[in-house]
Design a protein around this motif. Structure first.
Motif, short mmCIF file in Angstrom:
data_model
loop_
_atom_site.label_atom_id
_atom_site.label_comp_id
_atom_site.label_asym_id
_atom_site.label_seq_id
_atom_site.Cartn_x
_atom_site.Cartn_y
_atom_site.Cartn_z
N LEU A 281 -3.47 5.86 -5.74
CA LEU A 281 -3.72 4.70 -6.36
C LEU A 281 -3.26 4.37 -7.63
O LEU A 281 -2.85 3.18 -7.86
N GLN A 282 -3.54 5.27 -8.36
CA GLN A 282 -3.04 5.24 -10.02
C GLN A 282 -1.24 4.96 -9.68
O GLN A 282 -0.81 4.10 -10.61
N GLU A 283 -0.67 5.69 -9.02
CA GLU A 283 0.65 5.45 -8.96
C GLU A 283 1.05 4.15 -8.30
O GLU A 283 2.23 3.82 -8.71
N MET A 284 0.16 3.32 -7.70
CA MET A 284 0.44 2.09 -7.06
C MET A 284 0.06 1.19 -8.30
O MET A 284 0.34 -0.07 -8.16
N GLY A 285 -0.46 1.65 -9.48
CA GLY A 285 -0.48 0.80 -10.54
C GLY A 285 -2.03 0.02 -10.47
O GLY A 285 -2.43 -0.66 -11.34
N LEU A 286 -2.80 0.68 -9.91
CA LEU A 286 -4.23 0.38 -9.65
C LEU A 286 -5.42 1.06 -10.79
O LEU A 286 -5.13 2.26 -10.83
N GLU A 287 -6.31 0.59 -11.00
CA GLU A 287 -6.93 1.17 -11.91
C GLU A 287 -8.63 1.66 -11.50
O GLU A 287 -9.18 0.86 -10.61
N LEU A 288 -8.63 2.89 -11.75
CA LEU A 288 -9.98 3.48 -11.29
C LEU A 288 -11.19 2.84 -12.08
O LEU A 288 -11.31 2.80 -13.06
N PHE A 289 -12.19 2.57 -11.27
CA PHE A 289 -13.38 1.86 -11.84
C PHE A 289 -14.34 3.17 -12.72
O PHE A 289 -14.75 3.04 -13.77
N LEU A 355 -4.01 4.75 1.54
CA LEU A 355 -2.82 4.56 0.72
C LEU A 355 -1.87 3.44 1.42
O LEU A 355 -1.33 2.49 0.76
N ALA A 356 -1.31 4.03 2.40
CA ALA A 356 -0.10 2.99 3.10
C ALA A 356 -0.88 1.78 3.55
O ALA A 356 -0.04 0.87 3.41
N ALA A 357 -1.94 1.82 3.98
CA ALA A 357 -2.65 0.65 4.62
C ALA A 357 -2.88 -0.42 3.36
O ALA A 357 -2.57 -1.61 3.53
N LEU A 358 -3.33 0.28 2.49
CA LEU A 358 -3.69 -0.82 1.25
C LEU A 358 -2.51 -1.49 0.67
O LEU A 358 -2.45 -2.51 0.19
N GLN A 359 -1.30 -0.33 0.52
CA GLN A 359 -0.03 -1.02 0.09
C GLN A 359 0.22 -2.19 0.61
O GLN A 359 0.80 -3.26 0.45
#
Length: 365
Positions: A281-289, A355-359
């Motif tokens: 998720l972080q490699e996709m540029g998303l921020e963990l809460f 990860l694939a589906a969310l991307q």
């Protein structure tokens, strides 16, 4: 009959059950006083002792969901006017406050910022002599783990009640070693069973302080002990209620899977899957809460990017990939996603699927 799709359940619960747990639901039905069923119930209670990390005699699956476990804890322990200190760092801490208040407690809520763990020092400073301290081990609304052992170390004479709904069979849990007096859980998360049971454990210290005639007959631990948990294999069982026998058999099957794999290996499997997901998720540029260093591997919270419609992404995942993730809770309902890799779903291939589906969803929803 309404057709039911085979969903990938990657929300905060329920999760996809262990196959053995599903198979057990199709076994011939037994009566709730059948001697074979009582053996199944006793075996399930033994398994629950292992995953709770306890030798408590009164360890049993309550015939209701995890929220009834919360209710059972407070209705059996709170005497009118008792001071109950509740650590609140999410939705389920708030629910503890509400339930304890309804039971007649003087509640001292110790509010924390959502996404951060419970601070043991603040709990210790909240009141000089509480009857009960109550906290959520793994806060389902925020994906945060709090340190139960550190909280138990400051409890003094208070009873420590822990919500372990999302932690049991997913991360380390050692009720006896850590000093947890009462804990409750649910079956639909890391235990890998359909919802409908509330695993529960109470030690002798807490049972001795119980309300002898609590307002709830159904959740009266004194009465329940004559049927399960306290009775033991050699004693005559007294009828209390008709237990959901198929669900108990399903729980026994799942516990057998978990304990055959090895509890510490199961914890490690959840840890590996969670790390793959969170790193991806972080490699996709998303921020963990959730606060770094306190994140649950089994339940990841991620901030919805600016300009992204949370509901549209979740709908796309469901329609396109047959995959469910959860919205946030409370004030973060539209700004956080909750992604669960629990029980049978705590595997590297499941993390990569999410990860694939969310991307794809972020690119096309």
């Amino acid at each position: 009959m309404t057709p039911v799709p085979d969903r990938h359940l990657f929300g905060p619960g329920p999760s996809n059950p262990y196959p053995a747990a599903t198979s057990a639901l199709a076994a011939p039905l037994l009566g709730h006083l059948d001697p074979i069923f009582l053996d199944i119930m006793d075996s399930a209670c033994d398994g629950l002792r292992s995953v709770f990390g306890t030798n408590n005699r009164r360890t049993l699956p309550l015939s209701a969901t995890g929220s009834a476990g919360m209710e059972a804890a407070f209705v059996n322990l709170v005497h009118p006017g008792d001071v109950v200190v509740v650590g609140v760092n999410g939705l389920f801490g708030q629910r503890m406050v509400e339930v304890a208040t309804r039971c007649g407690a003087e509640v001292v809520a110790v509010e924390h910022e959502w996404g951060t763990p419970i601070d043991p020092d603040r709990i210790a400073a909240a009141h000089p002599n509480p009857a009960i301290i109550a906290v959520v081990h793994a806060e389902t609304s925020t994906g945060v783990r709090s340190d139960l052992a550190a909280i138990a170390a400051v409890k003094g004479d208070a009873l420590l009640v822990a919500d372990t709904v999302t932690s049991i069979a997913g991360i380390e849990l050692r009720c006896d070693d850590w000093g947890v007096d009462v804990a409750y859980a649910g079956t639909q998360k890391c235990l890998g069973v359909a919802p409908g049971l509330a695993p529960f454990t109470i030690n002798e210290r807490a049972f001795a302080r119980r309300v002898v005639d609590p307002r709830s007959w159904y959740l009266d631990l004194g009465l329940l002990g004559g049927y399960v948990g306290e009775a033991g294999r050699s004693k005559q069982r007294t009828y209390h209620h008709t237990a959901p026998t198929a669900l108990v058999a399903s729980l026994e099957a799942a516990l057998d899977v978990i304990l055959s794999e090895g509890l510490e290996q199961v914890w490690a499997r959840h840890g590996e899957a969670g790390t793959i997901l969170q790193d991806g998720l972080q490699e996709m540029g998303l921020e963990l809460f959730a606060a770094e260093g306190h994140r649950l591997p089994e339940l990841t919270t991620v901030t919805v990017p600016d300009g992204v419609d949370s509901a549209a992404v979740r709908s796309y995942l469901l329609q396109r990939h047959n995959l469910e993730i959860g919205a946030g809770a409370g004030e973060s309902a539209a700004t956080v996603w909750r992604i669960g890799l629990m029980g049978h779903n705590a595997r590297p291939d499941r993390a990569l699927l999410v990860l694939a589906a969310l991307q794809d969803a972020l690119a096309n929803a």
